[in-house]
Design a protein around this motif. Structure first.
Motif, PDB file in Angstrom:
ATOM      1  N   LEU A 283       9.939 -34.432  57.427  1.00  0.00           N
ATOM      2  CA  LEU A 283       8.848 -33.030  57.143  1.00  0.00           C
ATOM      3  C   LEU A 283       9.183 -32.093  58.349  1.00  0.00           C
ATOM      4  CD1 LEU A 283       6.477 -31.602  55.616  1.00  0.00           C
ATOM      5  CD2 LEU A 283       5.350 -32.514  56.757  1.00  0.00           C
ATOM      6  N   ASN A 284       9.497 -32.370  59.433  1.00  0.00           N
ATOM      7  CA  ASN A 284       9.882 -31.391  61.139  1.00  0.00           C
ATOM      8  C   ASN A 284      11.360 -31.172  60.621  1.00  0.00           C
ATOM      9  OD1 ASN A 284       6.829 -31.682  62.012  1.00  0.00           O
ATOM     10  ND2 ASN A 284       8.082 -33.484  63.405  1.00  0.00           N
ATOM     11  N   HIS A 285      12.282 -31.907  60.165  1.00  0.00           N
ATOM     12  CA  HIS A 285      13.741 -31.403  60.505  1.00  0.00           C
ATOM     13  C   HIS A 285      13.556 -31.230  58.846  1.00  0.00           C
ATOM     14  CE1 HIS A 285      17.704 -32.084  59.815  1.00  0.00           C
ATOM     15  NE2 HIS A 285      17.630 -32.247  61.246  1.00  0.00           N
ATOM     16  N   PHE A 286      13.101 -30.769  57.274  1.00  0.00           N
ATOM     17  CA  PHE A 286      13.112 -29.974  56.329  1.00  0.00           C
ATOM     18  C   PHE A 286      12.377 -29.477  55.722  1.00  0.00           C
ATOM     19  CE2 PHE A 286      16.472 -34.282  55.865  1.00  0.00           C
ATOM     20  CZ  PHE A 286      17.778 -33.432  55.553  1.00  0.00           C
ATOM     21  N   GLY A 287      11.050 -29.501  56.489  1.00  0.00           N
ATOM     22  CA  GLY A 287       9.894 -28.446  56.133  1.00  0.00           C
ATOM     23  C   GLY A 287       9.389 -29.749  54.864  1.00  0.00           C
ATOM     24  N   PRO A 288       8.771 -29.068  54.042  1.00  0.00           N
ATOM     25  CA  PRO A 288       7.817 -28.851  52.624  1.00  0.00           C
ATOM     26  C   PRO A 288       8.652 -28.553  51.415  1.00  0.00           C
ATOM     27  CG  PRO A 288       6.327 -27.586  53.934  1.00  0.00           C
ATOM     28  CD  PRO A 288       7.605 -27.333  55.042  1.00  0.00           C
ATOM     29  N   GLN A 289       9.172 -29.775  51.207  1.00  0.00           N
ATOM     30  CA  GLN A 289      10.147 -29.271  49.600  1.00  0.00           C
ATOM     31  C   GLN A 289       9.691 -28.928  48.314  1.00  0.00           C
ATOM     32  OE1 GLN A 289      13.515 -30.669  50.043  1.00  0.00           O
ATOM     33  NE2 GLN A 289      12.634 -30.530  52.046  1.00  0.00           N
ATOM     34  N   HIS A 290       7.787 -28.911  48.431  1.00  0.00           N
ATOM     35  CA  HIS A 290       7.210 -28.523  47.257  1.00  0.00           C
ATOM     36  C   HIS A 290       8.183 -28.622  46.252  1.00  0.00           C
ATOM     37  CE1 HIS A 290       9.248 -25.008  47.993  1.00  0.00           C
ATOM     38  NE2 HIS A 290       7.968 -25.435  49.445  1.00  0.00           N
ATOM     39  N   TRP A 291       8.399 -29.526  45.838  1.00  0.00           N
ATOM     40  CA  TRP A 291       9.217 -30.595  44.226  1.00  0.00           C
ATOM     41  C   TRP A 291       8.228 -31.010  43.267  1.00  0.00           C
ATOM     42  CZ3 TRP A 291      11.601 -36.025  43.964  1.00  0.00           C
ATOM     43  CH2 TRP A 291      13.304 -35.833  44.338  1.00  0.00           C
ATOM     44  N   TRP A 292       8.551 -30.020  42.239  1.00  0.00           N
ATOM     45  CA  TRP A 292       8.053 -30.412  41.138  1.00  0.00           C
ATOM     46  C   TRP A 292       9.075 -30.294  39.848  1.00  0.00           C
ATOM     47  CZ3 TRP A 292       3.986 -31.653  40.960  1.00  0.00           C
ATOM     48  CH2 TRP A 292       3.375 -31.887  39.644  1.00  0.00           C
TER      49      TRP A 292
END
Length: 215
Positions: free
Chosen positions: A8-17
């Motif tokens: 999460l720290n590396h990529f940030g939230p993906q808020h995948w849908w």
DNA sequence: CACCAGGCAAGTA
DNA sequence: TACTTGCATGGT
């Protein structure tokens, strides 16, 4: 949670849908079998463009014509049949009512989905997590590869072995499982191919540590 | 050119 | 149970 937090720290939230509607997510789950999501998007786009991304649309379309629409997702003849199998299941057991299907209890829903030819463990769990919003942890090729390359699991571990690893070490939280899986896919895409480990992997340095990192 | 991508079913031993 | 193979387009 350390694994989760690192990604999460590396990529940030993906808020995948994976879709705008339940039927779109279910179709996406089938179409993405052994296939990159980018190709699936083209196939989904074709179905939307024809206005057939719904139960009646897929039911009324002959398999060979449906196959042409989903051609970009690969295995198009196989997947056309699988999509129709899934739609037939919804029609026969739930009168074609997707909402009714998704009201089933998690275990019953999973059993039903697995009874459809073309829906295996990962596809069923993807539908449970993303379309039905149940706290089910989805395992995929990336999950295995990442954990295996970092020395956290044996080569021979199977789907359910991996799944219970996460289930037993994490709170049963649908939103967490959703984001966790999205981050695994994102991390997996960044792993260098052909090399055991990638220098830019956010999990670098994890070799031979234990699964406590999940807690 | 080779290899891989958010699998699954069917066949073999 | 534990392998193996067919399915197939599109990107690197």
């Amino acid at each position: 949670m350390e694994m989760y937090n690192r990604m999460l720290n590396h990529f940030g939230p993906q808020h995948w849908w994976p879709g705008e509607s339940e039927i779109e997510m279910m179709a996406g789950a089938v179409l993405t079998q052994n296939t990159s999501w980018k190709n699936v998007e083209k196939a989904i786009g074709n179905l939307k463009g024809k206005g057939i991304l719904n139960v009646e649309g897929i039911r009324n379309m002959p398999a060979d014509m449906l196959a042409e629409e989903i051609r970009p997702a690969g295995y198009f003849n196989i997947k056309a049949g699988r999509l129709k199998n899934l739609i037939n299941f919804i029609v026969e057991r739930y009168s074609g009512d997707v909402d009714l299907l998704l009201e089933e209890k998690t275990e019953a829903l999973r059993e039903g989905l697995l009874s459809v030819k073309g829906v295996g463990a990962e596809t069923a769990d993807s539908i449970l997590l993303y379309a039905a919003r149940r706290p089910v942890f989805v395992i995929d090729a990336y999950t295995y590869r990442i954990l295996n390359r970092h020395g956290l699991v044996e080569d021979q571990i199977d789907y359910y072995g991996l799944q219970s690893l996460f289930k037993d070490n994490l709170p049963e939280d649908e939103a967490l499982f959703n984001e966790f899986h999205a981050l695994i896919v994102r991390t997996g895409k960044d792993l260098c191919r052909g090399k055991p480990l990638c220098d830019s992997c956010p999990l670098k340095g994890w070799e031979k540590i234990n699964t406590a990192v999940l807690n």
